[in-house]
Design an enzyme around this catalytic site. Structure first.
Site, PDB file in Angstrom:
ATOM      1  N   ARG A  59       0.814  -0.562  26.053  1.00 56.87           N
ATOM      2  CA  ARG A  59       0.322   0.071  24.824  1.00 56.87           C
ATOM      3  C   ARG A  59       0.269   1.591  25.011  1.00 56.87           C
ATOM      4  NH1 ARG A  59      -5.112  -2.469  22.864  1.00 56.87           N
ATOM      5  NH2 ARG A  59      -3.849  -4.305  22.492  1.00 56.87           N
ATOM      6  N   ASN A  68       0.842  -1.210   0.000  1.00 55.00           N
ATOM      7  CA  ASN A  68       0.000   0.000   0.000  1.00 55.00           C
ATOM      8  C   ASN A  68       0.872   1.254   0.000  1.00 55.00           C
ATOM      9  OD1 ASN A  68      -3.017  -0.452   0.108  1.00 55.00           O
ATOM     10  ND2 ASN A  68      -2.322  -1.963   1.605  1.00 55.00           N
ATOM     11  N   GLU A  95      -7.242  -2.354  -2.694  1.00 49.94           N
ATOM     12  CA  GLU A  95      -6.699  -1.443  -1.665  1.00 49.94           C
ATOM     13  C   GLU A  95      -5.802  -0.413  -2.332  1.00 49.94           C
ATOM     14  OE1 GLU A  95      -5.000  -3.390   1.774  1.00 49.94           O
ATOM     15  OE2 GLU A  95      -6.314  -5.109   1.524  1.00 49.94           O
ATOM     16  N   LEU A 153     -12.223   0.053  17.258  1.00 51.83           N
ATOM     17  CA  LEU A 153     -11.441  -0.694  16.264  1.00 51.83           C
ATOM     18  C   LEU A 153     -12.231  -0.901  14.962  1.00 51.83           C
ATOM     19  CD1 LEU A 153      -8.823  -2.330  15.656  1.00 51.83           C
ATOM     20  CD2 LEU A 153     -10.060  -4.342  16.508  1.00 51.83           C
ATOM     21  N   HIS A 194      -8.804  -1.267   5.445  1.00 52.52           N
ATOM     22  CA  HIS A 194      -9.176  -2.550   6.052  1.00 52.52           C
ATOM     23  C   HIS A 194      -9.590  -3.534   4.950  1.00 52.52           C
ATOM     24  CE1 HIS A 194     -10.612  -5.265   9.143  1.00 52.52           C
ATOM     25  NE2 HIS A 194     -11.689  -5.453   8.409  1.00 52.52           N
ATOM     26  N   ASN A 246      -7.494   4.590   7.820  1.00 50.95           N
ATOM     27  CA  ASN A 246      -7.026   3.204   7.809  1.00 50.95           C
ATOM     28  C   ASN A 246      -7.574   2.510   6.570  1.00 50.95           C
ATOM     29  OD1 ASN A 246      -5.944   0.712   8.890  1.00 50.95           O
ATOM     30  ND2 ASN A 246      -8.016   0.155   9.553  1.00 50.95           N
TER      31      ASN A 246
HETATM   32  C1  GRF Z   1      -3.350  -4.977   3.842  1.00 48.29           C
HETATM   33  O1  GRF Z   1      -4.139  -6.065   3.523  1.00 48.29           O
HETATM   34  C2  GRF Z   1      -4.146  -4.102   4.750  1.00 48.29           C
HETATM   35  O2  GRF Z   1      -5.482  -4.033   4.428  1.00 48.29           O
HETATM   36  C3  GRF Z   1      -3.935  -4.807   6.050  1.00 48.29           C
HETATM   37  O3  GRF Z   1      -2.573  -5.150   6.031  1.00 48.29           O
HETATM   38  C4  GRF Z   1      -2.181  -5.369   4.719  1.00 48.29           C
HETATM   39  C5  GRF Z   1      -0.979  -4.544   4.418  1.00 48.29           C
HETATM   40  O4  GRF Z   1      -0.363  -4.897   3.258  1.00 48.29           O
HETATM   41  N1  GRF Z   1      -4.385  -4.029   7.151  1.00 48.29           N
HETATM   42  P1  GRF Z   1       0.890  -4.103   2.731  1.00 48.29           P
HETATM   43  O5  GRF Z   1       1.954  -4.103   3.820  1.00 48.29           O
HETATM   44  O6  GRF Z   1       0.469  -2.713   2.375  1.00 48.29           O
HETATM   45  O7  GRF Z   1       1.356  -4.864   1.518  1.00 48.29           O
END
Ligand code: GRF
Length: 224
Positions: free
Chosen positions: A67, A15, A176, A146, A111, A109
């Site tokens: 945390r 990402n 994504e 969350l 998801h 975020n």
């Molecule tokens: C993605 O599937 C995202 O939705 C999840 O973690 C993964 C991250 O992938 N929360 P990358 O590190 O961006 O390849």
């Protein structure tokens, strides 16, 4: 003035790649100015360095650290870079309310499921286990709940009978990479409005659908 994003990630950073690439090509009106990972060996850190991101930081948790204590250090690290927006791109830590409050309305975020279904760490696995016909991904503002903050964009694709967690995750990840940078672009250009009840409206501001190679079986929510 450039809209600056901080990317928090724990893993491969695909990402992050898509954010860097869309920024470089001029499609996304924002720059990645800071990348932070809680995993010192994560590939995303090396990718950020290779791409010339101005600030790159490994911030692992210390032995026995709570945390809350970790998030004090995290807030400080992010604050130092004063980003306009914080993007959680596979950041595998649950953030404390203190972190969410410190950057209220400025954290998003990605998801890997169609929220509000399948919150939590196993979006793809849970989609398959539920026998859903359709899988997808969601961008949303981060609140202390969350995966519960206001939804911005979603993209979906059919689930095939022979899908495994791996094959489905690969196809969802492709989506994504479409909606995360688009969400950043919409926010940077002030096309995302959040109402008093947390309802999100995305202004009609053109579309990315024709700007990238088509994915035939994909469906996008309004705004993409
Ligand atoms: C993605 O599937 C995202 O939705 C999840 O973690 C993964 C991250 O992938 N929360 P990358 O590190 O961006 O390849």
């Amino acid at each position: 003035m450039t809209f600056r994003i901080a990317v928090l990630a724990s893993g491969t950073g695909s990402n992050l790649d898509s954010l860097l690439e869309k920024s470089k090509s001029g499609l996304m009106g924002a720059d990645v100015s800071f990348v932070l990972s809680d995993k010192p060996d994560a590939m995303c850190l090396q990718k950020a360095k290779d791409a010339g991101v101005p600030a790159v930081l490994a911030l692992p948790s210390e032995d026995g650290e709570s945390r809350a204590d970790y998030d004090v250090r995290l807030i400080e690290a992010v604050d130092t870079e004063s980003p306009d927006l914080i993007v959680l791109a596979g950041f595998m830590r649950i953030l404390t309310p203190a972190f969410c409050d410190a950057f209220k309305g400025r954290i998003i975020n990605i998801h890997p499921a169609l929220l509000p279904k399948h919150k939590g760490a196993h979006g793809i696995r849970d989609t398959l286990a539920a026998g859903d016909d359709v899988a997808g991904c969601t961008t949303h503002f981060v609140t202390a709940e969350l995966d519960g903050g206001p939804i911005i964009l979603q993209a979906s694709r059919p689930v095939f009978p022979d899908d495994t967690e791996e094959t489905l995750a690969t196809r969802v990840l492709e989506m994504e990479h479409r909606i995360l940078p688009r969400t950043v672009d919409l926010i940077a250009n002030r096309h995302v409005m959040v109402g008093p009840d947390g309802d999100v409206a995305v202004a009609d501001s053109g579309s990315w659908v024709d700007k990238l190679p088509p994915i035939d079986d994909a469906t996008f929510s309004p705004g993409y």
